[in-house]
Design an enzyme around this catalytic site. Structure first.
Site, mmCIF file in Angstrom:
data_model
loop_
_atom_site.group_PDB
_atom_site.id
_atom_site.type_symbol
_atom_site.label_atom_id
_atom_site.label_comp_id
_atom_site.label_asym_id
_atom_site.label_seq_id
_atom_site.Cartn_x
_atom_site.Cartn_y
_atom_site.Cartn_z
ATOM 1 N N ASP A 197 -2.172 -4.891 -0.490
ATOM 2 C CA ASP A 197 -1.840 -6.263 -0.072
ATOM 3 C C ASP A 197 -2.617 -6.733 1.161
ATOM 4 O OD1 ASP A 197 -0.315 -4.644 1.644
ATOM 5 O OD2 ASP A 197 1.590 -5.621 1.209
ATOM 6 N N GLN A 252 0.818 -1.213 0.000
ATOM 7 C CA GLN A 252 0.000 0.000 0.000
ATOM 8 C C GLN A 252 0.858 1.272 0.000
ATOM 9 O OE1 GLN A 252 -2.753 -1.780 3.424
ATOM 10 N NE2 GLN A 252 -3.470 0.205 2.735
ATOM 11 N N HIS A 253 0.201 2.384 -0.307
ATOM 12 C CA HIS A 253 0.676 3.759 -0.057
ATOM 13 C C HIS A 253 1.805 4.293 -0.945
ATOM 14 C CE1 HIS A 253 -1.539 3.380 3.711
ATOM 15 N NE2 HIS A 253 -0.733 2.432 4.146
HETATM 16 O O1 LIG Z 1 1.620 0.246 4.951
HETATM 17 C C1 LIG Z 1 1.090 -0.843 5.120
HETATM 18 C C2 LIG Z 1 -0.320 -0.930 5.585
HETATM 19 O O2 LIG Z 1 -0.917 0.306 5.828
HETATM 20 C C3 LIG Z 1 1.877 -2.086 4.842
HETATM 21 O O3 LIG Z 1 1.210 -3.219 5.337
HETATM 22 C C4 LIG Z 1 2.181 -2.202 3.362
HETATM 23 O O4 LIG Z 1 0.998 -2.513 2.659
HETATM 24 C C5 LIG Z 1 3.301 -3.185 3.077
HETATM 25 O O5 LIG Z 1 2.947 -4.497 3.352
HETATM 26 P P1 LIG Z 1 3.924 -5.779 3.384
HETATM 27 O O6 LIG Z 1 4.847 -5.700 2.225
HETATM 28 O O7 LIG Z 1 4.592 -5.772 4.697
HETATM 29 O O8 LIG Z 1 2.964 -6.931 3.246
#
Ligand SMILES: O=C(CO)[C@@H](O)[C@H](O)COP(=O)(O)O
Ligand SMILES: Nc1ncnc2c1ncn2[C@@H]1O[C@H](COP(=O)(O)OP(=O)(O)O)[C@@H](O)[C@H]1O
Length: 472
Positions: A242, A71-72
């Site tokens: 994700d 995300q983000h």
């Molecule tokens: O920033 C967040 C949720 O807000 C993280 O959960 C990212 O989405 C990255 O996820 P992973 O690579 O650790 O699964």
């Protein structure tokens, strides 16, 4: 058999699963690593995706595809669709100051929670855009469109699929037109300029943060179609973030809480109504089904164990054995795992600490246990912040493969833990979303194991003292 593909472009790697659309049976899979760092050119994600798809035997026989992604992350594109600068990822904390400024400018955390369901911290795209406007004005001016990692990959895939399904030909596929950019409710809800409650962009907030409103991806509903609807080849599902895909992948419903131990640690549930936590601990995201996904995220999860294994000079399996050899509470050795700063609590510049070191606790086994307990205490705090009384706590993500994590988790969380078989649940969730374009998938997860053990509240009490000490 009708096949679907699910892709997970997460922080550390890209994973692809190819499954039977009706039953969910796994047919083929592939993976490829991403480079390390919190600032990455998106072309690395594309290369990894192509490698993982090739390892999974290609998409020529696949009827629908969906991409889930970390995300983000801020992906800026110019008028020609070229990437303006390396993407800043969710775990890049350089925009912490910008986040604090934005919160103050809108009138405080409550105003943001009401506007977009979340109070922005450095992870959120809107803060990265403010950072860009302030520190790289020429790049900000060149930015014609802004999107997220999964939006960008879905868009590139749309362009590549227009060339056919020969993956070898996709490496040099030109970027499609910018107006083909699409996203979904889940990922849009992590930008800081889209409201899960109203389902609309808040371009006023984007303008106030960035000074301009670049083109934004169309927000598709859960059953929407990305790419060119008239194109031949596999259907392209909207994709999602994700964590939203993981919720789909494990089949989470109301009453479930999912704890995911990947690069990030996340704790989330599925809700029927949007949330707005003015303390900022709980992000009020949307999910990939039309519902909502209140989520608490820490910056420090699986890689705390990677670091501990490195310190102890052992592999991850041996680290697990060592941790299980030490007593509960690690004889008083406490590891505060803020190795990448921290997001919850919001301490972007914090560092990790080890407290309670004595001659008796100065052993690799005590260190291993303290690392597992410290990581889990961070997540237990996140579970408390979520504020729900779960009927079931599901443990997934790379570090859930550790036997020590599975056995110590119930002592720290104080509840039994359900652990589905090791798998790629984010990619599976994406595959389920793709399957839903074709059929009503009836996918089940067999052999979920339950781990239970007496709660050891003294571990969290000591951890709370240690974090207070460190943060003071
Ligand atoms: O920033 C967040 C949720 O807000 C993280 O959960 C990212 O989405 C990255 O996820 P992973 O690579 O650790 O699964
Ligand atoms: N058996 C294991 N024990 C502990 N950690 C593990 C194990 N297997 C994988 N991991 C860790 O899981 C992490 C990757 O998890 P994953 O959920 O794929 O992350 P992400 O989705 O953020 O890329 C890595 O840091 C890796 O070291």
């Amino acid at each position: 058999m009708t096949l679907v593909a699910g892709i997970d472009s997460s922080t550390q790697s890209c994973k692809v699963v190819i499954r039977d659309a009706e039953t969910g049976a796994l047919v083929r899979q592939g993976r490829s690593a991403h480079p390390a760092g919190t600032e990455i050119h998106p072309s690395h994600w594309w290369t990894a995706l192509l490698r993982a798809v090739e390892e999974a035997g290609g998409l020529a026989d696949v009827a629908a595809v969906s991409v889930a992604g970390q995300q983000h992350g801020m992906v800026c594109l110019d008028e020609a669709g070229e990437v303006v600068r390396d993407a800043l990822l969710w775990n890049d904390t350089r925009s912490a100051r910008a986040a604090a400024d934005l919160v103050a400018e809108l009138g405080g955390p409550g105003a943001w929670a009401e506007a977009v369901g979340s109070v922005p911290v450095a992870a959120f795209t809107v803060t990265k855009l403010r950072w860009l406007a302030e520190h790289e004005p020429a790049n900000a001016r060149r930015t014609a469109a802004v999107c997220l990692p999964h939006d960008w990959l879905t868009w590139r895939l749309a362009g590549a699929l227009a060339l056919g399904t020969d993956v070898a030909a996709w490496h040099d596929a030109p970027p499609p037109a910018l107006d083909l950019l699409a996203t979904d409710r889940g990922d849009a809800s992590g930008t800081g300029y889209w409201s899960p409650a109203t389902g609309a962009y808040r371009t006023d907030l984007l303008k106030a943060a960035f000074g301009a409103v670049p083109l934004l991806p169309r927000v598709l509903g859960p059953a929407g179609r990305a790419g060119d609807p008239a194109a031949a080849g596999p259907l392209l599902a909207p994709g999602t973030g994700d964590n939203m895909a993981a919720a789909l992948g494990v089949g989470a419903g109301p009453g479930d809480v999912v704890v995911s131990l990947g690069t990030s640690g996340t704790v989330f549930g599925v809700a029927e109504t949007p949330s707005a936590d003015a303390t900022g601990a709980v992000a009020g995201f949307a999910d990939a089904t039309g519902r909502f996904l209140p989520l608490v995220c820490t910056l420090n999860a699986a890689r705390v164990l990677d670091a501990a294994a490195g310190l102890a000079g052992v592999g991850l399996d041996e680290l697990s054995e060592l941790a299980l050899r030490a007593p509960a509470g690690s004889g008083g050795l406490t590891l505060v795992p803020y190795l990448e700063g921290e997001r919850t609590p919001n301490r972007p510049t914090a560092t990790g600490s080890v407290l309670g070191l004595t001659l008796a606790t100065a052993t690799p086994a005590h260190l291993a246990r303290a690392a597992v307990e410290g990581m889990l205490c961070g997540l237990a705090g996140a579970l408390d912040a979520l504020g729900t009384r779960p009927e079931r706590v599901l443990l997934i993500g790379g570090a859930a493969r550790s036997e020590a994590v599975r056995r110590i988790a119930p002592t720290v969380f104080g509840v039994p833990i359900a652990v589905p078989p090791p798998g790629e649940y984010v990619a599976d969730g994406a595959a389920r979303q793709a399957a839903a374009l074709l059929t009503t998938p009836d996918w089940r997860i067999e052999d979920t194991a339950t781990y239970d053990a007496p709660a050891a509240p003294e571990i969290r009490t000591r951890y709370a003292r240690a974090t207070a000490h460190v943060l003071d």
